[in-house]
Design a protein around this motif. Structure first.
Motif, PDB file in Angstrom:
ATOM      1  N   UNK A 580     -15.895  -2.828   5.445  1.00 26.86           N
ATOM      2  CA  UNK A 580     -15.795  -3.032   3.774  1.00 26.86           C
ATOM      3  C   UNK A 580     -14.417  -2.465   3.202  1.00 26.86           C
ATOM      4  N   UNK A 581     -13.780  -1.468   4.223  1.00 29.05           N
ATOM      5  CA  UNK A 581     -12.635  -0.966   3.855  1.00 29.05           C
ATOM      6  C   UNK A 581     -11.252  -1.311   3.984  1.00 29.05           C
ATOM      7  N   UNK A 582     -10.617  -0.619   2.837  1.00 36.05           N
ATOM      8  CA  UNK A 582      -8.627  -2.040   3.322  1.00 36.05           C
ATOM      9  C   UNK A 582      -8.100  -0.372   3.821  1.00 36.05           C
ATOM     10  N   UNK A 583      -6.951  -0.727   3.904  1.00 29.88           N
ATOM     11  CA  UNK A 583      -6.408  -0.607   4.803  1.00 29.88           C
ATOM     12  C   UNK A 583      -5.354   0.686   4.544  1.00 29.88           C
ATOM     13  N   UNK A 584      -5.323   0.629   3.695  1.00 29.05           N
ATOM     14  CA  UNK A 584      -5.000   2.311   2.908  1.00 29.05           C
ATOM     15  C   UNK A 584      -6.328   3.761   3.199  1.00 29.05           C
ATOM     16  N   UNK A 585      -7.743   2.630   2.365  1.00 29.17           N
ATOM     17  CA  UNK A 585      -8.956   3.589   3.472  1.00 29.17           C
ATOM     18  C   UNK A 585      -8.747   4.050   4.334  1.00 29.17           C
ATOM     19  N   UNK A 586      -8.727   2.934   5.104  1.00 29.70           N
ATOM     20  CA  UNK A 586      -8.803   3.583   6.730  1.00 29.70           C
ATOM     21  C   UNK A 586      -7.811   4.391   7.274  1.00 29.70           C
ATOM     22  N   UNK A 587      -6.969   4.396   7.382  1.00 27.24           N
ATOM     23  CA  UNK A 587      -6.026   5.879   7.290  1.00 27.24           C
ATOM     24  C   UNK A 587      -6.060   6.579   6.456  1.00 27.24           C
ATOM     25  N   UNK A 588      -6.277   6.812   5.662  1.00 28.16           N
ATOM     26  CA  UNK A 588      -6.501   8.168   4.877  1.00 28.16           C
ATOM     27  C   UNK A 588      -7.479   8.251   5.898  1.00 28.16           C
ATOM     28  N   UNK A 589      -9.077   7.247   6.180  1.00 28.15           N
ATOM     29  CA  UNK A 589     -10.390   8.171   6.915  1.00 28.15           C
ATOM     30  C   UNK A 589     -10.116   8.842   7.729  1.00 28.15           C
ATOM     31  N   UNK A 590      -8.853   8.331   8.964  1.00 25.66           N
ATOM     32  CA  UNK A 590      -8.936   8.033  10.482  1.00 25.66           C
ATOM     33  C   UNK A 590      -8.258   9.535   9.816  1.00 25.66           C
ATOM     34  N   UNK A 591      -6.873   9.714   9.347  1.00 25.53           N
ATOM     35  CA  UNK A 591      -6.079  10.984   8.424  1.00 25.53           C
ATOM     36  C   UNK A 591      -6.709  12.362   8.908  1.00 25.53           C
TER      37      UNK A 591
END
Length: 648
Positions: A580-591
């Motif tokens: 359900x996460x977008x690309x930017x939210x996914x990148x935030x979580x990974x970082x």
């Protein structure tokens, strides 16, 4: 008049030294009409007296020769009610030079009768002259009052003077209840408004007058009476469902029968909204609300600018937005405001811009009208702190790009900063942050105010208001350690008696608190620990969006959550909710996960699928964990402007 006004000796039957309370009963008929006319025009008031005295002089055999219509106008000219002397129409209209008019100690309130009777106290009234007679509430014995008009005059005088003697108001209540059977609903409603203006809570009086108004016929209840009854209940936040429901029915019936007045309809609508907001009544029926919207939309020409402001303020409190009728009504109100821009006061400007923002109706013409009006210094200086914050909120909500106007409003905010509470201050700073206006002087003074203030002043704010204030300082990058320490101490001081504390606050608010502190990289161990404990117990309430925000915030300050919370976070990230996460939210979580040193295999595989060119080395920290960042070398000195000019 009841405060001791002395009549002109030309009046038949009165000597120059007889006060007003010794006037025969036959002369008292002009007093209520006189008071109502004086509100609008002092010259009309003098004409009323002159006509009354002239009729009496014709019937009196002892009337002097100069007892004509001009004597009253000259009387009021010398008293200060009239600005210029009357134009004589006959020789008898001229003042008698051989016999001067005696006006000993005219009360100061009579020199400015309009403001006194309209409810605006003057400086001369607040600090009376020693020669003036005592005020009405001091000159009369309340126990001896036999009529409602005198009681109403005494109550208004006491309310304007902020007279708060409990014994006095108790006597007023007893006399009013004794006169209920002979008083009209209009007089009773005016008395309740006077009691409410004095902030006197008398349940017995409210119930008895309410029952009397409910029992009267519908012809005795006009719209203005309904408005005054609702106003008294709203000011005192007094709940009486029987009376309020009857007023709703009466208002609806008067609109159906076309008996509603513009002033009564606008005031009733506003006070109903205030009663609902205070929790003293339920939301009115949709039929009533739609009837008000339809009647105001179809009769805009009958409403003045202040009355339309009342309707707009009621719309905001009722939360009416999104429908076609509301948009049409606000568009019509905006056109009226644009045509009568010179009549817009500072309060009207604040209500207009906030009302359109709250109702989500974008009107560029109205914004330009309000902006041009607020550019005038005289109007801008009349803004109260709450009105100033409302204006800033409206312009920020519409993403106003007029930085010059926002700078002017920020200057006004600096001037009245000491008059603001935490709620108003938070809205001002948050609006400026949303509009992208960075006022360094205002933010520094606001920070100093918070740091120097007592703990009780900061604790008066609710948790949402304090969180909005912290987020605003975070957006403006006010990295002030003592400021955030004071706010953190206020969060932790909240007692269990408060409506919202840290354990009972929403998880979204708690995450936003951590997010606000992380914006300026400020870590408060006790506050973060308390919030983590609440999140462990109520982790099911944390949404995926809030979890992304939480991880991103704690990674900035390199705060590793406790093991129980880490386990819950890992379980959430291992689930299917990552899709359900977008690309930017996914990148935030990974970082954030890599910076904290937490390995989540499912997250890494999902990132490799969505972002195939993303690798571990591209993330900040490279998976080193908190406190183990790579130490960078010394910062390279910036080249000079001359060097950059020739080597660009």
């Amino acid at each position: 008049l009841a405060q001791g006004f002395w009549f002109d000796p030309v009046v038949p039957g009165l000597s120059p030294v007889e006060p007003f309370w010794k006037v025969p009963t036959s002369w008292l008929g002009c007093v209520p009409t006189l008071c109502s006319v004086m509100l609008k025009d002092g010259r009309a008031c003098s004409r009323l007296l002159s006509s009354h005295w002239t009729k009496a002089s014709k019937s009196s055999s002892t009337a002097p020769a100069n007892a004509c219509s001009g004597s009253a106008e000259w009387h009021f000219f010398h008293a200060g009610v009239l600005d210029c002397p009357p134009t004589p129409s006959c020789p008898s209209d001229r003042p008698n030079t051989r016999r001067p008019i005696h006006l000993p100690s005219v009360p100061s309130f009579l020199r400015d009768g309009r403001r006194f009777l309209s409810g605006k106290a003057t400086s001369s009234h607040s600090a009376p002259n020693s020669d003036d007679p005592p005020a009405a509430h001091l000159a009369y014995k309340v126990k001896d009052i036999k009529d409602v008009s005198t009681l109403l005059l005494v109550a208004r005088s006491a309310a304007l003077s902020d007279y708060d003697d409990p014994k006095f108001w108790r006597h007023c209540s007893l006399v009013a209840q004794r006169l209920i059977s002979v008083a009209s609903p209009s007089e009773l409603s005016q008395l309740l408004v006077a009691v409410a203006d004095a902030n006197v809570q008398d349940d017995e009086l409210m119930y008895n007058i309410g029952d009397a108004c409910v029992a009267c016929s519908k012809n005795d209840l006009d719209t203005d009476t309904v408005a005054r009854l609702l106003q008294a209940h709203a000011q005192l936040e007094f709940r009486n469902d029987r009376v309020v429901d009857r007023m709703k029915e009466a208002l609806y019936e008067q609109m159906q029968e076309s008996r509603a007045t513009a002033s009564g309809l606008a005031a009733s609508y506003l006070h109903l909204a205030k009663l609902m907001q205070a929790g003293c009544t339920l939301r009115p029926s949709e039929d009533l609300l739609e009837a008000v919207v339809r009647m105001v939309s179809q009769h805009l020409s009958f409403f003045t600018v202040p009355q339309l402001s009342q309707v707009l303020e009621g719309h905001v409190l009722f939360g009416m937005r999104g429908d076609r009728q509301t948009a049409g009504l606000l568009t019509g109100i905006g056109s009226v405001f644009a045509k009568n821009a010179e009549e817009l006061s500072a309060k009207d400007c604040a209500i207009a811009i906030k009302g359109f923002a709250k109702c989500r109706v974008h009107d560029e013409h109205l914004m330009n009208t309000v902006a041009n009006r607020l550019r005038e210094r005289g109007v801008r200086e009349d803004l109260e702190p709450t009105q100033l914050s409302d204006s800033l909120y409206g312009f920020a909500k519409f993403t106003c790009q007029d930085t010059a106007l926002l700078d002017l409003l920020s200057i006004e905010a600096r001037r009245c900063l000491h008059l603001m509470d935490v709620a108003t201050l938070s809205q001002v700073v948050a609006s400026l942050a949303k509009a992208g206006v960075s006022s360094q002087v205002l933010t520094n003074r606001a920070a100093s105010l918070i740091k120097r203030a007592d703990d009780s002043w900061l604790d008066e704010a609710t948790l949402p208001q304090l969180q909005v204030l912290n987020m605003a300082f975070g957006k403006l990058q006010v990295s002030d350690g003592p400021l955030f320490e004071a706010c953190a101490a206020s969060y932790l001081r909240r007692s269990g008696l408060e409506a919202v504390t840290l354990p009972t606050a929403s998880t979204e608010l708690l995450v936003n608190v951590i997010h606000a502190f992380a914006k300026v990289h400020h870590f408060h161990a006790d506050l973060f620990s308390a919030i983590n404990s609440v999140l462990i117990d109520r982790f099911d309430e944390v949404s995926m969006t809030d979890l992304v925000k939480y991880l991103h915030a704690i990674s900035k300050v390199e705060h590793l959550p406790p093991p129980p919370l880490q386990q819950r976070i890992l379980e959430r990230l291992e689930s299917d909710k990552l899709n359900t996460l977008g690309v930017f939210d996914l990148l935030k979580v990974a970082t954030a996960v890599r910076r904290l040193g937490i390995r989540v295999p499912s997250l890494e595989s999902h990132v490799s699928v969505v972002l195939p060119h993303e690798n571990d080395s591209s993330a900040v920290g490279g998976g080193l964990g908190p406190g183990r960042r790579l130490k960078r070398g010394p910062k390279k000195r910036r080249q000079s402007a001359r060097k950059r000019k020739w080597t660009w």
